[in-house]
Each structure stands twice: as structure tokens, then as C-alpha cells.
Design a protein around this motif. Structure first.
Motif, PDB file in Angstrom:
ATOM      1  N   HIS A  80       2.555  -6.214   2.883  1.00  0.00           N
ATOM      2  CA  HIS A  80       2.863  -4.985   3.619  1.00  0.00           C
ATOM      3  C   HIS A  80       2.755  -5.129   5.137  1.00  0.00           C
ATOM      4  CE1 HIS A  80       2.831  -2.821  -0.222  1.00  0.00           C
ATOM      5  NE2 HIS A  80       1.712  -3.474  -0.505  1.00  0.00           N
ATOM      6  N   GLN A 111       0.048   6.028   0.778  1.00  0.00           N
ATOM      7  CA  GLN A 111      -1.205   5.318   0.585  1.00  0.00           C
ATOM      8  C   GLN A 111      -1.820   4.860   1.889  1.00  0.00           C
ATOM      9  OE1 GLN A 111       1.827   4.329  -0.437  1.00  0.00           O
ATOM     10  NE2 GLN A 111       1.903   2.159  -0.901  1.00  0.00           N
ATOM     11  N   ARG A 112      -1.067   4.940   2.971  1.00  0.00           N
ATOM     12  CA  ARG A 112      -1.633   4.563   4.258  1.00  0.00           C
ATOM     13  C   ARG A 112      -2.327   5.729   4.967  1.00  0.00           C
ATOM     14  NH1 ARG A 112      -0.835  -0.391   6.246  1.00  0.00           N
ATOM     15  NH2 ARG A 112       0.852  -1.668   5.426  1.00  0.00           N
ATOM     16  N   LEU A 162      -1.536   3.360  -9.401  1.00  0.00           N
ATOM     17  CA  LEU A 162      -2.611   3.767  -8.499  1.00  0.00           C
ATOM     18  C   LEU A 162      -3.403   2.555  -8.032  1.00  0.00           C
ATOM     19  CD1 LEU A 162      -3.999   6.159  -7.167  1.00  0.00           C
ATOM     20  CD2 LEU A 162      -5.468   6.360  -9.182  1.00  0.00           C
ATOM     21  N   ASP A 207       5.014   6.178   2.738  1.00  0.00           N
ATOM     22  CA  ASP A 207       3.811   5.360   2.680  1.00  0.00           C
ATOM     23  C   ASP A 207       2.563   6.224   2.615  1.00  0.00           C
ATOM     24  OD1 ASP A 207       2.804   2.386   4.527  1.00  0.00           O
ATOM     25  OD2 ASP A 207       2.573   2.951   2.460  1.00  0.00           O
ATOM     26  N   GLN A 235      -2.391  -0.355  -7.502  1.00  0.00           N
ATOM     27  CA  GLN A 235      -1.621  -1.181  -6.577  1.00  0.00           C
ATOM     28  C   GLN A 235      -1.399  -0.542  -5.209  1.00  0.00           C
ATOM     29  OE1 GLN A 235       1.871  -1.821  -8.966  1.00  0.00           O
ATOM     30  NE2 GLN A 235       0.723  -2.963 -10.512  1.00  0.00           N
ATOM     31  N   THR A 236      -1.854   0.701  -5.004  1.00  0.00           N
ATOM     32  CA  THR A 236      -1.660   1.330  -3.702  1.00  0.00           C
ATOM     33  C   THR A 236      -2.479   0.617  -2.632  1.00  0.00           C
ATOM     34  OG1 THR A 236      -3.443   2.922  -4.098  1.00  0.00           O
ATOM     35  CG2 THR A 236      -1.208   3.602  -4.701  1.00  0.00           C
TER      36      THR A 236
END
Length: 337
Positions: free
Chosen positions: A172, A62-63, A138, A60, A140-141
Motif C-alpha cells: 500500500h 481503513q486508513r 476485516l 480507503d 486484511q484491512t
């Protein structure tokens, strides 16, 4: 023709070569390769593990905390420095760099830095415009979706921001970051409704508190949504009694964050807000100094000053003397990165 067993699971393009090792049909091969590269811009899950075991969490990345992005991710040092200088100049300087790159095919780290650079100069519309140019993966992150919601809210497009952030949470799950931004959306709607004497304001206030609480409960290590929930509870009329139970938890969370890593602006700002809410004047002055010294972007102290102002006004309406809080508020509003 079959690929050797050790590379057979990999996607490949097969082509015949002539006696010199060149493709027999170079145009056809180039066309096939171009189609494959185009398809990679919008990939589907092709891992058997993810296809069969949908509950297995993906890495993950993107977090990663947005504020720590530039310190964590490796990419062109030259571009990183150019964007840093552009942020110190103006939105136009950042836009000049955007014109030089192909947003779809550029290094995603450069595109994200560009995106966050527009945030640093408070050009919310350019943030929205840039997302439309990003490659689908990108775009959609979670990081991009969260910050797009942030920008939409700053533009006054509260409904669009709420819808986007709600979709991220639905897909999510709740998080301190996503819920923190969603809480800000409801808080802004509450403030606007209050100015207009709209009875819906009370509902938006409760929704903001609930969003912040859900974010804090999803990760108690992050005190930011927790302190926002407590502040809004303090601003309720009458004050929400749950703040008395939540305050010690938030205070401990920020204490641990300050002790366990290199503190950043939001850590000190949260500590400052805790001290103001707890009427600890000396502690508040100390936290103010550290917060001011840690400012990175101009909207950060403005956000904290607005929270401090809300606390002050709520208490003044209850007849409490708050001159010392007003001084803190003024200092924050004068702060520049």
C-alpha cells in the motif's frame, strides 16, 4: 432465464416458485444462499473498474486514524458504551464481551472497537488472538494489520512485527501510521541492543530514523513520525545534523494540526517534545498540561515519557543539565487516563 437489464450486473440466485410464490426446492435454495453468504466472507474484486484499472484507488476507510475510530464510525451505541466501561475495568471485562459475540459475523465496527479495547488495557496477546478470529476481509484491512504489528512488537516479537508492517508498506505504500509503528519496532530493537552492548544497535537506530522519516515525508501533515525521527537524531552519538533542518518542519506541522482540528493527545505530546528539544521550558510546561489533560489510554503518556527520558539521557551524557526535563518525565509517568 436472464435478469432485467437494470439489475443484470448484480450477483443473484435464481430459483423457481410455486403457485403460492414459495421456492419449489426450499432446501436447495437455502443451501445456495448459504454458500453465497459464506463466499462473501472472503471476497475477490468483482468490480470491472477495479479489475481493469488496478491503479484506481479504492475508498480507503481503513486508513482512518485509529485514535479517532470511535468518534467517526457509527455502530451500536449500547455496545460502544459497554466497551467503554469494560476498558475502565480490566482486560477480563473486555474479554467477557468478546465471549458474547460471533467475531466472524458481528458488525465489523464492534470487532474493531473490541480490538482497540484490548489495546487500551494493554493486553497485546488478546489483540493477536482476536485477529485470528476475524473474517478475512476485516483481517486484511490496513488498520488491523498496522495494529497487529503494534501488538506483536509490544510482545517482543519484533521480527514478526517488522515482517507484517513491511508487507503493508510494500502493498500500500508508506504512510505516517504504518511507518510510525515500524519505526517503533526498530527503536525498540535499538534500545534492546544498546542494553546488551550489541554493535547491531547503531544499525537499528539508523533504520528507525529512516522509517520515521519515510513516514513523515509521505504525509507532512502528521508530525508524529517527524518528531520521532528528530528525537532519535538527537540521541545519536554524535547528534545527527539533519535534525536542525527537520525540526522547523515538524514544529510547523504540529502547529497546523493544533490549529486546524480538535487537538488530541498526540498533538500536544508532539508539541511537548518539540519544546523539550528546543529548550523552551515555559512552552514545554504548557504543552505538558494540555497533554496530561488529553490522555485516553495509559500507554500514551508512558510512550512520551520514554522519549523524553531518551532525550534527557543523551544530553546528560554530553554534560548538559536536564533537571527540568526530568520533572516533565516524572509527571508523565504519574499520569493516568
Amino acid at each position: 432465464m436472464r435478469l432485467p437489464f437494470d439489475v443484470s450486473p448484480l450477483r443473484a440466485i435464481l430459483y423457481n416458485v410455486d403457485e403460492y410464490g414459495f421456492p419449489e426446492n426450499p432446501e436447495e435454495t437455502r443451501h445456495a444462499l448459504a454458500e453465497r453468504l459464506e463466499s462473501c466472507r472472503d471476497p475477490a474484486d468483482d468490480s470491472p473498474l477495479y479489475q481493469l484499472l488496478t491503479d484506481v484507488p479504492r475508498p480507503d476507510l481503513q486508513r482512518l486514524k485509529t485514535d479517532a475510530f470511535r468518534d467517526i464510525v457509527e455502530y451500536s451505541k449500547t455496545m460502544k458504551e459497554r466497551l467503554r466501561r469494560a476498558r475502565e475495568e480490566s482486560s477480563s471485562a473486555v474479554e467477557n464481551i468478546e465471549r458474547e459475540i460471533d467475531v466472524v459475523d458481528a458488525d465489523p465496527a464492534i470487532v474493531i472497537d473490541l480490538f482497540l479495547s484490548y489495546r487500551a488495557v494493554k493486553d497485546w496477546q488478546k489483540m493477536v488472538d482476536l485477529v485470528a478470529k476475524m473474517s478475512p476481509p476485516l483481517k486484511q484491512t490496513i488498520l488491523v494489520q498496522e495494529q497487529l504489528g503494534f501488538a506483536l512488537n509490544r510482545l517482543g516479537r519484533h521480527d514478526d512485527a517488522e515482517r507484517m508492517l513491511a508487507e503493508v508498506i510494500e502493498c500500500h505504500g508508506p504512510s505516517s501510521e504504518t511507518n510510525g509503528i515500524l519505526g517503533r519496532v526498530y527503536k525498540d530493537r535499538w534500545l534492546k541492543a544498546s542494553e546488551e552492548q550489541n554493535p547491531a544497535g547503531r544499525g537499528f537506530l539508523n533504520m528507525a530514523i529512516d522509517a520515521y522519516l519515510q513516514g513523515f515525508e509521505s504525509d507532512w501533515r502528521d508530525a508524529y513520525p517527524g518528531i520521532n525521527a528528530v528525537t532519535l537524531m538527537e540521541c545519536s552519538d554524535p547528534p545527527d545534523p539533519r535534525r536542525n533542518e527537520l525540526m522547523p518542519v515538524v514544529a510547523y506541522a504540529v502547529k497546523r494540526r493544533l490549529a486546524s482540528k480538535r487537538p488530541d493527545y498526540w498533538d500536544y505530546a508532539t508539541e511537548l517534545e518539540v519544546s523539550v528539544l528546543s529548550d523552551k521550558v515555559e512552552d514545554a510546561q504548557s504543552s505538558l498540561g494540555m497533554a496530561v489533560a488529553s490522555v485516553r489510554e495509559p500507554w500514551e503518556p508512558e510512550t512520551t515519557a520514554n522519549n523524553i527520558r531518551m532525550i534527557r539521557e543523551a544530553r546528560e551524557n554530553r554534560g548538559v543539565e536536564c533537571e527540568w526535563i526530568k520533572d516533565i518525565e516524572s509527571n508523565l509517568m504519574r499520569t493516568k487516563p
